[in-house]
Design a protein around this motif. Structure first.
Motif, PDB file in Angstrom:
ATOM      1  N   PRO A 148     -53.179  21.823 117.137  1.00  0.00           N
ATOM      2  CA  PRO A 148     -53.941  22.392 116.152  1.00  0.00           C
ATOM      3  C   PRO A 148     -55.057  23.163 116.790  1.00  0.00           C
ATOM      4  CG  PRO A 148     -53.590  20.037 115.720  1.00  0.00           C
ATOM      5  CD  PRO A 148     -53.103  20.320 116.832  1.00  0.00           C
ATOM      6  N   LEU A 149     -55.742  24.097 116.055  1.00  0.00           N
ATOM      7  CA  LEU A 149     -56.907  24.848 116.906  1.00  0.00           C
ATOM      8  C   LEU A 149     -57.882  23.892 116.842  1.00  0.00           C
ATOM      9  CD1 LEU A 149     -56.162  28.192 115.068  1.00  0.00           C
ATOM     10  CD2 LEU A 149     -56.025  27.920 117.307  1.00  0.00           C
ATOM     11  N   PHE A 150     -58.064  22.823 116.113  1.00  0.00           N
ATOM     12  CA  PHE A 150     -59.382  21.911 115.966  1.00  0.00           C
ATOM     13  C   PHE A 150     -58.882  20.416 115.664  1.00  0.00           C
ATOM     14  CE2 PHE A 150     -58.295  24.183 112.074  1.00  0.00           C
ATOM     15  CZ  PHE A 150     -58.166  23.073 111.340  1.00  0.00           C
ATOM     16  N   GLY A 157     -54.787  20.583 120.343  1.00  0.00           N
ATOM     17  CA  GLY A 157     -53.784  20.652 121.355  1.00  0.00           C
ATOM     18  C   GLY A 157     -52.678  19.673 121.411  1.00  0.00           C
ATOM     19  N   GLU A 158     -52.704  18.895 120.303  1.00  0.00           N
ATOM     20  CA  GLU A 158     -51.619  17.775 120.335  1.00  0.00           C
ATOM     21  C   GLU A 158     -50.429  18.381 120.488  1.00  0.00           C
ATOM     22  OE1 GLU A 158     -51.022  13.970 117.424  1.00  0.00           O
ATOM     23  OE2 GLU A 158     -50.530  15.987 116.659  1.00  0.00           O
ATOM     24  N   ALA A 165     -53.833  17.767 128.472  1.00  0.00           N
ATOM     25  CA  ALA A 165     -53.990  17.431 127.052  1.00  0.00           C
ATOM     26  C   ALA A 165     -55.565  16.493 127.365  1.00  0.00           C
ATOM     27  CB  ALA A 165     -53.143  16.325 126.733  1.00  0.00           C
ATOM     28  N   VAL A 166     -55.651  16.125 128.484  1.00  0.00           N
ATOM     29  CA  VAL A 166     -57.129  15.694 128.730  1.00  0.00           C
ATOM     30  C   VAL A 166     -58.192  16.933 128.787  1.00  0.00           C
ATOM     31  CG1 VAL A 166     -58.781  14.742 130.525  1.00  0.00           C
ATOM     32  CG2 VAL A 166     -56.545  13.763 130.278  1.00  0.00           C
ATOM     33  N   SER A 187     -62.409  20.806 123.767  1.00  0.00           N
ATOM     34  CA  SER A 187     -62.674  21.112 122.311  1.00  0.00           C
ATOM     35  C   SER A 187     -63.652  20.265 121.750  1.00  0.00           C
ATOM     36  CB  SER A 187     -61.155  20.684 121.717  1.00  0.00           C
ATOM     37  OG  SER A 187     -61.252  19.403 121.857  1.00  0.00           O
ATOM     38  N   ASP A 188     -64.659  19.639 122.663  1.00  0.00           N
ATOM     39  CA  ASP A 188     -65.705  18.744 122.282  1.00  0.00           C
ATOM     40  C   ASP A 188     -65.137  17.362 121.575  1.00  0.00           C
ATOM     41  OD1 ASP A 188     -68.394  17.895 122.298  1.00  0.00           O
ATOM     42  OD2 ASP A 188     -68.780  18.526 120.177  1.00  0.00           O
ATOM     43  N   GLY A 189     -63.929  17.100 121.971  1.00  0.00           N
ATOM     44  CA  GLY A 189     -63.311  15.748 121.687  1.00  0.00           C
ATOM     45  C   GLY A 189     -63.820  14.556 122.472  1.00  0.00           C
TER      46      GLY A 189
END
Length: 634
Positions: A56-58, A135-136, A552-553, A559-561
């Protein structure tokens, strides 16, 4: 008396085809064009294609329910329910809605009890519960498709999801088809004595289309030397290939070979095949012109043996046929009794058996279809299969391709994408399949004979050396080898500008961290560094939050995750992040010595040692390759 064509020296099929293809490779230039992705089905990619956006984009809710701050739910239990208030403690979300800080978890609507005071919950929510992180499925910068790849319907969807709207592909070979013969008529005509209804050219039309070409069928030409010559001479100026049907045998009105000798060069007239002997293989103005016999079965066999290989060369892909094979599943699969399930798998031949490695089974994991070699079908009323059980696999690829695939299971690195892209281009008919399970997971797969190679980067804390001690521990006296890969730098990935001023691992205690999975070499190194600093895992907020790859990292940080995560320099560059070096390491490949002489392993070694591979590593950045491709026997 009319002159007959005599072909006293017929060539074996393989020899004739090899001779013809070798000559055409010197005269035929592969053509390319850029087209919309929406029109790219069954076309062949020129270059590797990389994602423009994440999918996803977010950070997105995976469920209908409420987004919460997980910390506020930690005391909830059946004996001590917690009441949450809207806008103060939660917001209502539907599946697919974006999740923004400070919310970091979703509770399903089914688990909520509405009261006058608010929403009551009886269980705590774990951080990132029911959230699809950015990005999953697809990470910006990762390779979506390699070069020389035939685009399938799922590929079109994934390309568009990744922001790719145009793609450069091999141009379809334009093929002119001429039926010849005074006696032949069109199917719409009423036959008279001596007439033959022409049908071969329509068969060729469809065979050309199926083989990836663009067919142009012309009306029949009479057995007239000048007419045949004029049509062929005009066609080679406009089309990429010409097929002339009938007139290729030894009859007095079989003019085709004489015409082709006048216009160009006839390399072969007659092959040692029955039926199908009267085949003509010629080159006119640098283009292939093939004369096929008039009998339908002979024509069909001639097309398969000589036209299809030429179209494959010009279109840069072999014809595909779906096959089923028996393979041994690499891990246990549990399935519902209610459904017939199709599990996407990677397939390769390791030793004397086919091995199927399951890919992601989630409904949102579209990339698993792109990566899959086929389906393993679990029938209804079955609870699943155990690791090592034989299963039926419906292949996306031909069995020969699967058997010439290097099966790689272990630690992830971007260089695996590079090798996978280069393999079919440099070594036709050979491929690379990689599955990312971490270094230790790769060694275990190698031990179970489920892979040819296990990429590893495992630090021996006692000696300070990489990899060899782990191979000795896992495999004992078994004859093993280590293929040297690349040196790379591990470090901390942080946002551009390093807003939290992180200088090293000791500064991670107050940050949101994203870790690698257990058994990953990066995690082993991180744990080693924590121990050196006297820090406990509990001090790291997010230590138990795992990502399967370096990209993924990087996506989580970008993405601020997360505020930080351990990874390699190339992944930081791909996502435009800052990078704080921690130390160099060695990323190598464990392999049983018995596999070293396999043709596809030798191809793998050739790529590691090649200047093209080293140039692409320089473009990625962060790698050294002085010993790439060296083999150390253990």
């Amino acid at each position: 008396m009319a002159k007959r064509n005599l072909y006293l020296d017929t060539k074996p099929v393989d020899e004739a085809a090899a001779l013809y293809l070798a000559a055409l490779q010197r005269t035929v230039d592969i053509q390319y064009e850029t087209i919309p992705v929406s029109e790219a089905l069954n076309r062949v990619t020129r270059h590797a294609t990389y994602a423009k956006y994440c999918s996803p984009l977010f950070n997105a809710s995976a469920m209908d329910g409420i987004a919460v701050i997980s910390q506020k739910t930690k005391d909830a239990a059946e004996t001590e329910p917690v009441v949450l208030k809207e806008k103060e403690d939660y917001v209502v979300v539907d599946t697919g809605d974006p999740i923004h800080p400070p919310y970091d978890a979703v509770i399903m609507a089914e688990d909520l009890v509405e009261t006058e005071e608010g929403v009551l919950i009886i269980a705590s929510a774990a951080p990132w519960q029911h959230i699809r992180p950015i990005g999953e499925d697809i990470v910006a910068g990762e390779m979506i498709l390699p070069s020389s790849h035939k685009i399938r319907p799922i590929d079109v969807g994934v390309l568009l999801s990744a922001g790719i709207t145009e793609i450069e592909v091999v141009k379809k070979p334009e093929v002119a088809i001429f039926p010849t013969g005074t006696e032949i008529i069109e199917p719409e005509q009423t036959p008279e004595d001596g007439n033959i209804i022409e049908s071969n050219s329509r068969m060729f039309e469809n065979m050309v289309t199926e083989a990836g070409g663009a067919a142009h069928r012309f009306p029949p030409i009479m057995d007239d030397y000048k007419q045949i010559r004029d049509h062929i001479a005009e066609a080679v100026g406009e089309y990429d290939m010409v097929i002339v049907n009938a007139g290729s045998s030894a009859g007095t009105e079989d003019f085709t070979v004489h015409v082709l000798r006048e216009l160009g060069e006839v390399l072969v007239h007659g092959v040692a095949i029955k039926p199908g002997k009267p085949v003509i293989l010629a080159i006119v103005k640098g283009k292939p012109v093939i004369g096929l016999p008039g009998y339908p079965v002979s024509a069909y066999i001639g097309f398969e043996n000589f036209v299809e290989p030429v179209l494959s060369m010009m279109g840069q892909t072999p014809a595909k046929r779906r096959e089923s094979v028996t393979a041994y599943i690499s891990k246990r699969l549990v399935s519902s009794l209610k459904h017939k399930e199709y599990v996407r798998v990677k397939v390769g031949k390791v030793g004397d058996k086919m091995v199927a490695a399951p890919l992601a089974r989630g409904a949102g994991a579209a990339m698993s279809l792109v990566r899959a070699d086929g389906f393993c079908v679990i029938e209804q009323n079955s609870e699943g299969v155990e690791a090592g059980d034989p299963v039926k696999v419906e292949l996306y690829r031909e069995k020969a391709e699967v058997e010439n695939t290097v099966v790689i299971i272990g630690s992830h690195d971007l260089i695996l994408d590079v090798v996978a892209d280069m393999m079919p281009d440099r070594h036709k008919g050979m491929f690379v399949s990689s599955t990312h399970v971490g270094s230790m997971g790769g060694l275990m797969a190698l031990k179970r004979k489920e892979a040819h190679l296990a990429p590893i980067h495992l630090l021996d804390e006692t000696s300070g050396q990489y990899n060899i001690s782990y191979i000795k521990t896992v495999f004992g006296d078994e004859k093993m080898a280590l293929i040297k890969g690349v040196g790379r730098t591990q470090g901390i990935l942080v946002k551009k500008g390093n807003p939290l001023d992180i200088g090293g691992i000791e500064d991670l205690a107050g940050c949101r961290y994203v870790n690698r999975q257990r058994g990953a070499g990066t995690r082993v190194l991180f744990d080693y560094k924590l121990k050196q600093l006297g820090m406990e895992p509990e001090q790291i907020n997010g230590y138990d939050r795992e990502a399967a790859t370096h990209m993924a990292v990087a996506a989580a940080v970008g993405s601020d995750g997360a505020d930080a995560g351990m990874g390699i320099l190339s992944s930081a560059k791909a996502m435009d992040l800052d990078f704080i070096p921690i130390g160099p390491e060695e990323y190598d490949f464990a392999i049983p010595q018995s596999y070293l002489d396999l043709p596809h392993i030798q191809a793998f070694l050739e790529i590691l040692r090649s200047e093209d591979f080293h140039r692409r590593l320089d473009e990625l950045g962060g790698y050294s390759y002085e010993h790439a491709g060296d083999v150390v026997l253990i």
